[in-house]
Design a protein around this motif. Structure first.
Motif, short mmCIF file in Angstrom:
data_model
loop_
_atom_site.label_atom_id
_atom_site.label_comp_id
_atom_site.label_asym_id
_atom_site.label_seq_id
_atom_site.Cartn_x
_atom_site.Cartn_y
_atom_site.Cartn_z
N MET A 103 0.85 -1.19 0.00
CA MET A 103 0.00 0.00 0.00
C MET A 103 0.88 1.24 0.00
SD MET A 103 -3.27 -0.40 0.02
CE MET A 103 -3.82 -1.95 -0.66
N ILE A 104 0.90 1.88 -1.11
CA ILE A 104 1.81 3.00 -1.28
C ILE A 104 1.03 4.20 -1.77
CG2 ILE A 104 3.84 3.81 -2.54
CD1 ILE A 104 4.63 0.82 -2.71
N PRO A 105 1.17 5.32 -1.08
CA PRO A 105 0.44 6.52 -1.53
C PRO A 105 0.94 6.99 -2.89
CG PRO A 105 1.41 6.84 0.67
CD PRO A 105 2.00 5.58 0.09
N ALA A 106 0.09 7.74 -3.59
CA ALA A 106 0.57 8.47 -4.75
C ALA A 106 1.51 9.57 -4.23
CB ALA A 106 -0.61 9.09 -5.49
N ASN A 107 2.34 10.07 -5.10
CA ASN A 107 3.33 11.02 -4.59
C ASN A 107 2.74 12.39 -4.31
OD1 ASN A 107 5.88 11.32 -3.58
ND2 ASN A 107 6.84 10.48 -5.42
N PHE A 108 3.45 13.14 -3.45
CA PHE A 108 3.04 14.49 -3.07
C PHE A 108 4.27 15.22 -2.58
CE2 PHE A 108 2.01 11.35 0.27
CZ PHE A 108 2.94 11.72 1.23
N GLU A 109 4.12 16.51 -2.42
CA GLU A 109 5.20 17.32 -1.83
C GLU A 109 4.99 17.35 -0.32
OE1 GLU A 109 7.59 19.16 -3.45
OE2 GLU A 109 6.93 18.70 -5.49
N TYR A 110 6.07 17.51 0.41
CA TYR A 110 5.96 17.54 1.87
C TYR A 110 6.64 18.78 2.41
CZ TYR A 110 7.09 16.34 6.74
OH TYR A 110 7.24 16.36 8.10
N HIS A 111 5.93 19.52 3.22
CA HIS A 111 6.52 20.68 3.88
C HIS A 111 6.27 20.57 5.38
CE1 HIS A 111 6.47 22.44 -0.13
NE2 HIS A 111 5.19 22.13 -0.19
N ARG A 112 7.27 20.90 6.15
CA ARG A 112 7.02 20.96 7.60
C ARG A 112 7.01 22.41 8.03
NH1 ARG A 112 9.94 17.03 9.53
NH2 ARG A 112 11.81 18.26 9.88
N LYS A 153 -2.60 5.92 1.72
CA LYS A 153 -2.10 4.59 1.34
C LYS A 153 -3.10 3.87 0.45
CE LYS A 153 -0.28 2.15 4.78
NZ LYS A 153 -0.12 1.74 6.21
N LEU A 154 -4.37 4.03 0.76
CA LEU A 154 -5.40 3.39 -0.07
C LEU A 154 -5.73 4.22 -1.30
CD1 LEU A 154 -7.71 2.27 2.88
CD2 LEU A 154 -6.28 0.77 1.49
N ARG A 155 -5.02 5.34 -1.44
CA ARG A 155 -5.21 6.27 -2.55
C ARG A 155 -6.65 6.80 -2.60
NH1 ARG A 155 -0.68 5.22 -7.18
NH2 ARG A 155 0.89 4.53 -5.72
N LEU A 156 -7.28 6.83 -1.45
CA LEU A 156 -8.61 7.44 -1.37
C LEU A 156 -8.46 8.96 -1.41
CD1 LEU A 156 -10.11 5.21 1.46
CD2 LEU A 156 -10.56 5.07 -0.99
N SER A 157 -7.29 9.43 -1.00
CA SER A 157 -7.01 10.86 -1.02
C SER A 157 -5.68 11.03 -1.76
CB SER A 157 -6.90 11.36 0.43
OG SER A 157 -6.46 12.70 0.43
N GLN A 158 -5.62 11.97 -2.71
CA GLN A 158 -4.38 12.17 -3.47
C GLN A 158 -4.04 13.65 -3.56
OE1 GLN A 158 -3.82 9.84 -7.01
NE2 GLN A 158 -4.95 8.10 -6.22
N PRO A 159 -3.65 14.24 -2.43
CA PRO A 159 -3.28 15.66 -2.45
C PRO A 159 -1.96 15.88 -3.18
CG PRO A 159 -2.85 14.75 -0.28
CD PRO A 159 -3.47 13.64 -1.10
N GLY A 160 -1.75 17.11 -3.61
CA GLY A 160 -0.49 17.44 -4.26
C GLY A 160 0.60 17.77 -3.25
N ALA A 161 0.20 18.23 -2.08
CA ALA A 161 1.20 18.59 -1.08
C ALA A 161 0.61 18.45 0.32
CB ALA A 161 1.67 20.04 -1.29
N LEU A 162 1.51 18.18 1.27
CA LEU A 162 1.12 18.12 2.68
C LEU A 162 1.89 19.18 3.45
CD1 LEU A 162 1.14 14.30 3.55
CD2 LEU A 162 -0.75 15.69 2.65
N VAL A 163 1.20 19.80 4.39
CA VAL A 163 1.87 20.72 5.32
C VAL A 163 1.80 20.09 6.70
CG1 VAL A 163 1.85 22.98 6.35
CG2 VAL A 163 1.25 22.72 3.94
N ASP A 164 2.94 19.69 7.19
CA ASP A 164 3.02 19.00 8.48
C ASP A 164 3.02 20.04 9.61
OD1 ASP A 164 3.61 17.49 10.69
OD2 ASP A 164 5.33 16.45 9.78
#
Ligand code: FAD
Ligand code: FES
Ligand code: FES
Lengths: 789, 284, 162
Positions: free
Chosen positions: B1-10, B42-53
């Motif tokens: 179970m692998i998410p689609a890719n996204f950008e990550y910012h903290r 992981k289930l690819r139910l959500s596929q955002p372009g970026a995450l802000v941690d």
């Protein structure tokens, strides 16, 4: 020092507690690619078209194969390992189970395409780029529905979805008459629900083709690597067996589900040759729910007749067994020879008839799951017993005492011939129930229960006295019954020149602790230290052959094979010792790792003899050098463990929630080599059996969608769902194997389920005699049962 | 179970988080404890372009008293709340509910802000916050606003949160002395989310119940306050009969969920049972 | 696309480039070869992947590698010191708290979290603390005893869990 009977700590545990175990998914080969399998989201549909072009062009994708490629390569489907014929003698319907489906998918999870990429993430990404056009067709999931006229058909060549029908026991007319003449008849309509085995390690397979040697290697999560090799080479891929090495390294639990040869194993082997690189496939849990062979799934009507005194007069059973969409490796044997043959139980029932219809449905395949057939038999028998006791106003323990087969040791007294083909080896049934009653404090409990009822508290007690058949099995017998393999075991005992010993066993340990138990046996028999013994298993290149581990057979069959080889080692050793000690062989005795000339202090150690065997300078004339023996052991009979399980439950009258308060198990599994390990096997079995009663159950909806496809929906016992278990043992040795052992792997799972359901039925007696308690006994179901809603 | 890719910012601060969230053309999601979001990725139910941690923004993690309120920073974990002596003293149902969420690993990282933003109908916080008369503080680059919990939870996985906005704080009014609160949960046996979760708050003074608050999770497609039950008990003596009569009003007139583990009639029955149990704890 | 992370794992500093979507468990297993943390599910339910992040038990399958940048991670491989088993590992061996061993690393790490917070847990407390971890082999009976064994050993030797 003697090891047998001691709770020796496990040899395996250092690696497992430190994270150094080597499971299949831990293995990384040079140049390895990763596979993702595209699976059908529909239970029944025609694949109209598949477009893989975009996915194939995705960077990092190495190859994509579909059902068409498999068909074009002429690859057969995975075979059934057991053939059961129709009552009229015709062969069972055996439709193919292709590695990938090209035309019509038959259950959710059916494989359609395999994507091979540089890494798993890429393979998964590419899956989103494959377009498949389906024509969805109606599906059927319930076996009793599937045989009805007009039901959707799973296979073209299996009319009414029937794979075979089958019967066993006394002539049906005799049984019918006996039931009709009975003073009382208890009838139950039961569903033994479908279970997901859920070993915590998901299945995994790595295929590697080495063209420099023209040799394949398969690493796989298997309980029996040799059988997988045989089936894959001979039946599926048609590749020569000596060019295939199958390795089942550390395996994280099996419970039956890793016996079978699965399509993914053959796929990674075949495809690795196509692409010239190793390929790893590892199941996700979601895939595991969809494709690991499920267990149970019987829809049954069972009737038991009694005379005035409560003696059982007859038993009549009719079962629809759901096979799923395809016949998995041992599937035909489970509802027949592992179920019908156990319907004698512990009782003297004089007339028994069982009728089984095995049915295809649009669901995942069903095969052996811990206990395999025997839990189904035990469930119906023991539910009948407690229900009959309530109906006849008798005590359930008393009813059992009335009907037990009298004790027999199988040595001075003959085995017990049942009405359903088996001959029990040895048994002494009263003591397990007596001990159970003592442990539970039966009289006190009944008082407590009456008191609790006055306060509106619903306490209940349930019994189960079971027998099972394990140590499977004499090859000639199973062959006559349709097995397409023998069920012996092999073992090689290789004494190294220094006197250290390597043992190669065809059994496979995936939690059972063979590296410890087997070493205890070898150490005692040879009189050497356990540290000087290494148990090797799970590699077809080092172990000559093997039938693997299931059916609680490892020690009874695999252990006996080891004993046979040890006997050969000692026999030859004695010849060398006699030569060295200048004595006659008959004058030697072997003890504590030394041959001694009786009545003298002249002796020689095992290590010296080993060295002599490999450096045969001063050596008996005409004797071959070396000290290394192989044996095959084919058991004379099944072994028959038995026991008594007692559950105490409390039911929340408001919500229907069942709490298991106590669980008592007294099992007789024959002789015990390592009590700690045997207790552990019992505990684990109990948790699974109790899980079936209270929590677990695979459910499909009418369209064939899995409603319990993850741990968020499929309830499996957690630590706080269970109490500590109260267990004890009786020992009735097996008369027909050299260790006197019977087998402990499944006992817990076979006996426990009906005890829990019976306890809930007992707790609910203020609401009447509730016979239609369905498993798993979720709060909602119990609440409905209480209020007959 | 692998998410689609996204950008990550903290993000190091709320301001930084808000400006990262405000980036145009990228579907950006807040990542807090990740224990609802990552399973969905992981289930690819959500596929955002970026995450802000936002999990490590120090200014968002606190539990403290401010006058008549206890303020809970939105990245406070379930464990923080379960262990809070301050909350245990004033409004016990919060630590009680926190301790019933998921398992220790989930409680170690899952946050209250993430839970209410996610608004799973079977989650535990929403109903508890309704019964607590809590307020939710939201911030965006445009400024800050405070909503009553009642106005924050809008429906099935739906809240008043707008794009570019984050939950920063939960404000829990300290109940008057003599008020008791509890959270009683009937778990789905597999997921252990609530089939029925009942939060109840009652002040008993001079032999009558007042300030009755009863709210449910899991029963309907969103948490709700059950005013029928509240009204039935308010002003009455806390007797077993009155409690039972009030509980019998539970989940009237709401559209009740139905699933594999609890069909509508059974769920409604459970709502009554759990209302009674909860009210018995706080008023019985 | 990728982010740079610097993490202390079992006392050793690792600096790596990871895809943001990389889950911690795959980072440990694939990139660092620490295959002791296992993957048993895809719904964050089984706990086989449990590791300690800054001392707390966390499911590494539900954690991005990027999230632990700057953190202190301990996996099952990091517990044994100088070749001798950690008391929790010893407890599992002594009390037969494992069979196939697949759940064991996660169980051990969950137990480490518990014993740090509660050095003397009751059976009920132990069972609750294992809510996030499945074992299919042992029925949990001996896992409870293993953790009790470890608790006693830690008490007797006056040792800290970590
Ligand atoms: C195995 C398991 C069992 C669980 N059991 C339960 C249970 O019994 N009861 C229960 O209530 N929950 C349960 N949960 C869910 C858990 O409580 C989550 O932690 C919680 O729902 C989400 O919090 P989070 O911090 O992890 O949020 P995340 O997963 O980080 O985020 C969830 C959503 O909220 C958004 N978000 C997060 N923080 C903010 C913010 N401050 N402002 C705006 N938007 C934000 C995210 O963008 C995302 O859409 C369980 C989870 C798991 C994995
Ligand atoms: S793999 Fe992490 S919880 Fe199952
Ligand atoms: S030991 Fe096998 S899953 Fe726990």
């Amino acid at each position: 020092m003697t090891y047998i009977g001691q709770s020796v700590k496990r040899v395996e545990d250092k690696r497992f507690t430190t994270g150094k175990g080597k499971y299949t998914d831990d293995i990384k080969l040079v140049g390895m690619t990763h596979a993702h399998i595209v699976r059908s989201p529909y239970a029944h549909a025609i694949i109209k078209s598949i477009d893989i072009d975009t996915a194939l062009a995705h960077p990092g994708v190495v190859a994509i194969f579909t059902g068409k490629d498999i068909a074009a390569a002429g690859i057969n489907g995975v075979p059934a390992g057991w053939q059961v014929n129709f009552k009229d003698g015709t062969t069972m319907k055996e439709p193919p189970h292709p590695l990938l489906v090209a035309d019509r998918v038959k259950h959710v999870g059916d494989g359609i395409a395999v994507i091979i990429a540089e890494d798993l993430a890429t393979a998964r990404d590419a899956a989103d780029l494959i377009e498949i056009d389906y024509e969805v067709l109606p599906a059927v999931t319930n076996p009793a529905e599937a045989v009805k006229a007009g039901a959707p058909q799973v296979h073209d060549n299996a009319p009414n979805n029937i794979c075979f029908d089958w019967e066993l026991g006394n002539p049906k007319a005799e049984v019918d008459a006996a039931i009709a003449a009975s003073h009382h008849v208890t009838r139950l309509d039961l569903v033994n629900q479908r279970m997901a085995p859920n070993a915590i390690e998901p299945r995994s397979a790595i295929g590697h083709y080495d063209d420099s040697k023209d040799k394949f290697t398969l690493y796989t999560t298997s309980q029996n690597p040799h059988l997988t090799r045989l089936l894959m080479c001979a039946f599926v891929l048609g590749i020569p067996e000596h060019k295939v090495q199958v390795i089942a390294p550390d395996v994280g639990g099996g419970f039956g589900s890793k016996i079978f040869h699965y399509i993914e194993e053959a796929l990674v082997i075949w495809a690795s040759k196509q692409i010239g690189r190793p390929i790893k496939w590892t199941s996700t849990r979601s895939e595991a729910f969809l494709t690991d062979a499920h267990g149970r799934d019987h829809v049954t009507t069972a009737e038991m007749g009694f005379d005035k005194e409560g003696k059982v007069t007859a038993l009549r059973v009719s079962t629809f067994a759901n096979l799923g969409a395809y016949i998995s490796t041992f599937a035909p044997a489970v509802p027949t020879y592992l179920h019908g043959t156990l319907l004698q139980g512990l009782y003297t029932t004089p007339k028994i008839h069982v009728d089984v219809t095995a049915v295809f449905t649009h669901t995942n395949a069903v095969d052996a799951y811990r206990g395999a057939g025997r839990p189904e038999a035990t469930y119906l028998l023991e539910r009948l017993m407690d229900t009959a006791a309530l109906e006849m106003g008798m005590d359930p323990a008393e009813l059992r005492f009335k009907n037990f087969i009298p004790a027999f040791d199988g040595v001075t007294q003959p085995g017990y011939q049942t009405q359903v083909a088996l001959q029990y080896d040895s048994g002494n049934y009263e003591p397990v129930l007596e001990r159970g009653l003592e442990m539970v404090g039966y009289e006190n409990f009944r008082k407590e229960q009456a008191e609790a009822r006055k306060n509106g508290k619903l306490l209940g007690i349930g019994f189960s006295t079971y027998i099972e058949a394990c140590g499977i099995a004499p090859s000639a017998v199973v062959g006559a019954l349709g097995a397409r393999a023998g069920l012996y075991e092999s073992a090689q005992v290789r004494v190294q020149p220094t006197g250290k010993v390597s043992v190669f066993t065809g059994s496979h340990s995936h939690g059972q602790g063979h590296e410890t138990t087997f070493a205890q046996v070898v150490a005692d028999r040879l009189g050497i230290a356990m540290e000087d013994i290494d148990i090797v298993h799970g590699d077809s290149d080092s172990v000559a052959f093997g039938m693997g581990t299931y059916g609680s057979r490892s020690l009874a069959v695999g252990g006996s094979a080891i004993v046979k080889s040890i006997d050969k080692v000692l026999e030859k050793g004695a010849k060398i010792a006699a030569h060295k000690l200048e004595a006659a062989e008959e004058d030697l005795e072997y003890a504590g790792g030394r041959w001694t000339v009786k009545g003298t202090d002249k002796s020689i150690g095992f290590g010296d003899i080993a060295l002599t065997a490999y450096v045969p300078h001063d050596y008996p004339a005409g004797l071959e050098p070396g000290l290394d023996f192989s044996s095959f052991y084919d058991p004379a009979n099944f072994t028959y463990p038995f026991g008594c399980h007692i559950a105490i439950v409390e039911v929340d009258a408001d919500t229907g929630k069942v709490t298991l308060k106590r669980f008592i198990a007294v099992d007789d599994v024959g002789n015990v080599i390592n009590p700690m390990i045997v207790d552990g096997q019992i505990h684990g079995g109990l948790a699974q059996g109790i899980g079936q009663a209270m929590l677990e159950g695979v459910a499909y909806d009418a369209e064939g969608q899995l409603m319990t496809g993850s741990f968020m929906d499929y309830a499996m016992p957690r630590a706080d769902d269970l109490p500590s278990f109260e267990i004890d043992r009786k020992v009735t040795p097996c008369p027909h194997n050299p260790l006197g052992v019977k087998g402990a792997g499944e006992a817990g799972c076979i006996g426990s389920t009906p005890a829990v359901v019976n306890a809930v039925m007992d707790a609910l007696t203020p609401f009447g005699i509730i016979k239609n308690l369905e498993m798993p006994m979720t709060p909602q179901r119990v609440w409905r049962a209480m209020h007959q809603k | 179970m692998i998410p689609a890719n996204f950008e990550y910012h903290r993000a190091g601060s709320v301001d930084e988080a808000l400006s990262l969230l405000a980036q145009p053309d990228v579907y950006t999601k807040v990542l807090s404890g990740g224990h609802s979001l990552i399973p969905a990725l992981k289930l690819r139910l959500s596929q955002p372009g970026a995450l802000v941690d936002i999990a490590r923004i120090a200014e968002l993690r606190y539990i403290r008293q401010d006058g008549n309120y206890i303020l809970i920073g939105s990245t406070s974990t379930h464990k923080d709340i379960a262990n809070s002596a301050l909350l245990a003293q004033h409004i016990a149902m919060l630590p009680e509910a926190a301790g019933l969420i998921g398992d220790p690993q989930v409680r170690n990282v899952g946050t209250i802000g993430g839970s209410i933003a996610h608004a799973d109908p079977a989650a535990d916080w929403p109903g508890v916050l309704l019964a607590a008369d809590a307020e939710i503080v939201l911030r965006s680059q445009a400024g800050s606003r405070t909503l009553a919990a009642q106005d924050f939870f809008l429906g099935f996985y739906s809240t008043a949160l707008q794009e570019g906005e984050i939950v920063t704080e939960i404000r829990v009014p300290i109940p008057a002395a003599g008020t008791k609160s509890t959270y009683q949960k009937f778990m789905q046996p597999a997921s252990r989310f609530a089939i029925v979760g009942c939060a109840a708050v009652v002040q008993v003074s001079n032999g009558t119940c007042s300030k009755v608050r009863v709210a449910f999770n899991g029963v309907a497609d969103a948490c709700f306050r059950d005013v029928n039950v509240e009204n039935a008990l308010a002003g009455k003596a806390p007797t077993a009969e009155n409690i039972a009569a009030a509980a019998a009003q539970a989940a009237q007139g709401v559209s009740i969920l139905s699933d594999h583990y609890a069909a509508e009639d059974y769920r409604k029955h459970l709502a009554e049972v759990y209302a009674k149990r909860a009210l018995t704890v706080v008023a019985g | 696309m990728s982010v740079k992370i610097s993490v202390s794992i079992n006392g050793k500093k690792y600096t790596s480039e990871v895809e943001p979507r990389q889950l911690l468990v795959y980072h440990l297993r694939e990139a660092l070869g620490l295959t002791g943390s296992h993957v048993g599910c895809d719904t964050s339910s089984c706990g086989a992947c449990t590791v300690l992040v800054d001392g707390q038990a966390v499911k590494s399958c539900t954690t991005l590698a990027a999230q632990v940048d700057g953190c202190n991670v301990i996996t099952v491989e990091g517990l044994a010191k100088n070749g001798s088993l950690h008391p929790i590992q010893e407890g599992f061996k002594e009390e037969h708290g494992l069979q196939c061993g697949f759940c064991t690393p996660g169980m051990i790490m969950a137990a480490a979290d518990l014993l740090q917070n509660n050095p003397d847990p009751s059976e009920t407390e132990i069972r609750h603390a294992l809510e996030g971890n499945f074992c299919r082999c042992t029925g949990y009976h001996n896992i409870v005893r293993s953790i009790q064994w470890a608790a006693n050993k830690l008490k007797e030797t006056n040792a800290a869990v970590l």
